[in-house]
Design an enzyme around this catalytic site. Structure first.
Site, PDB file in Angstrom:
ATOM      1  N   CYS A 180     -21.764 -44.937 -44.315  1.00  0.00           N
ATOM      2  CA  CYS A 180     -22.485 -45.284 -43.081  1.00  0.00           C
ATOM      3  C   CYS A 180     -21.567 -45.230 -41.867  1.00  0.00           C
ATOM      4  CB  CYS A 180     -23.092 -46.676 -43.206  1.00  0.00           C
ATOM      5  SG  CYS A 180     -24.557 -46.785 -44.260  1.00  0.00           S
ATOM      6  N   CYS A 213     -31.398 -42.987 -44.971  1.00  0.00           N
ATOM      7  CA  CYS A 213     -30.927 -41.793 -45.663  1.00  0.00           C
ATOM      8  C   CYS A 213     -31.544 -41.708 -47.057  1.00  0.00           C
ATOM      9  CB  CYS A 213     -29.408 -41.822 -45.773  1.00  0.00           C
ATOM     10  SG  CYS A 213     -28.554 -41.639 -44.195  1.00  0.00           S
ATOM     11  N   CYS A 238     -30.125 -43.618 -50.282  1.00  0.00           N
ATOM     12  CA  CYS A 238     -30.041 -45.080 -50.215  1.00  0.00           C
ATOM     13  C   CYS A 238     -31.356 -45.735 -49.804  1.00  0.00           C
ATOM     14  CB  CYS A 238     -28.922 -45.494 -49.256  1.00  0.00           C
ATOM     15  SG  CYS A 238     -27.280 -44.912 -49.757  1.00  0.00           S
ATOM     16  N   CYS A 240     -26.731 -50.675 -41.783  1.00  0.00           N
ATOM     17  CA  CYS A 240     -25.832 -49.522 -41.790  1.00  0.00           C
ATOM     18  C   CYS A 240     -24.579 -49.778 -40.960  1.00  0.00           C
ATOM     19  CB  CYS A 240     -26.554 -48.280 -41.282  1.00  0.00           C
ATOM     20  SG  CYS A 240     -27.046 -48.364 -39.547  1.00  0.00           S
TER      21      CYS A 240
END
Length: 237
Positions: free
Chosen positions: A120, A200, A203, A226
């Site tokens: 991240c 994303c 995840c 994140c």
């Protein structure tokens, strides 16, 4: 403006805007720093259309930054394009991590599994920091109802040397749904598949009935954010 002056200004604006509508918060941010120094940060996620609709109503020329980490769902990229076209947003920037940095720090594209915090930082935080270098303030769509970690989001805060405006902090889910219905906004394609919060691809998972809306993010890990909304220290005087 010194760090102390910025902090006092952020507190003043936060107090002033406690009962303000999202449109008034955005208008105040626009007047405060000017269009060229203000950016909206949007994930083009499940509820992003509501904020972007109000931004477009206030001024469709306000820059909008979308972080394309390289791991985005194809549906998110499609949704971005649909919203940009429908709302008439005129200054949307899709920013990506530096290819040379990815090749050095994540050559096998598996950092998300080995160290999601580092992933991240590399793909989102550093990318956004670089994109925000030319701006003095940002607008985002976080809401207090989304998670316990967001329950006390102020309307205006200071993040490092930059002002951060949170016009949707007080909004509820019915408020968001009303904006979608009134403006006839399309839903993110993955909502129908059970995704309530989308980041994303590696995840993000579906959210089960009764779960926190962000429970599908980094499932099975202690991680909940994140990092792009983690406050940084202001520059020294």
């Amino acid at each position: 403006m010194s760090p102390t002056e910025r902090a006092l200004q952020a507190t003043h604006l936060n107090d002033l805007l406690q009962a303000a509508s999202p449109a008034d918060v955005i208008s105040t941010a626009l007047s405060f720093v000017g269009r060229d120094r203000l950016a909206v940060v949007s994930s083009f996620g499940t509820q992003s259309g509501a904020l972007l609709k109000i931004v477009a109503d206030v001024d469709p020329n306000i820059p909008v930054i979308f972080i394309d980490t390289g791991w985005m769902f194809a549906e998110t990229l499609q949704y971005r394009d649909v919203l940009v076209d429908q709302l008439g947003l005129r200054h949307v920037r899709s920013v990506l991590p530096q290819a040379t940095t990815l090749a050095r720090l994540d050559p096998d594209a598996d950092l998300w599994s080995a160290d999601p915090d580092a992933c991240c930082q590399l793909r989102k935080v550093d990318t956004l920091n670089a994109a925000m270098a030319e701006f003095d303030a940002s607008i985002n769509g976080r809401k207090r109802f989304q998670a316990a970690t967001r329950a006390d989001i102020p309307i205006v805060e200071l993040d490092g040397d930059q002002f951060k405006f949170n016009p949707f902090a007080r909004m509820t889910l019915p408020d968001i749904e009303l904006i979608y219905a009134t403006a006839n906004l399309p839903q993110h394609p993955l909502v129908a598949a059970g995704f309530s919060s989308i980041g994303c691809m590696p995840c993000t998972s579906r959210t089960l009935p009764g779960e926190d809306p962000r429970a599908g993010r980094w499932r099975g890990r202690a991680k909940t954010e994140c990092g792009i909304h983690r406050k940084t220290e202001s520059s020294p005087p």
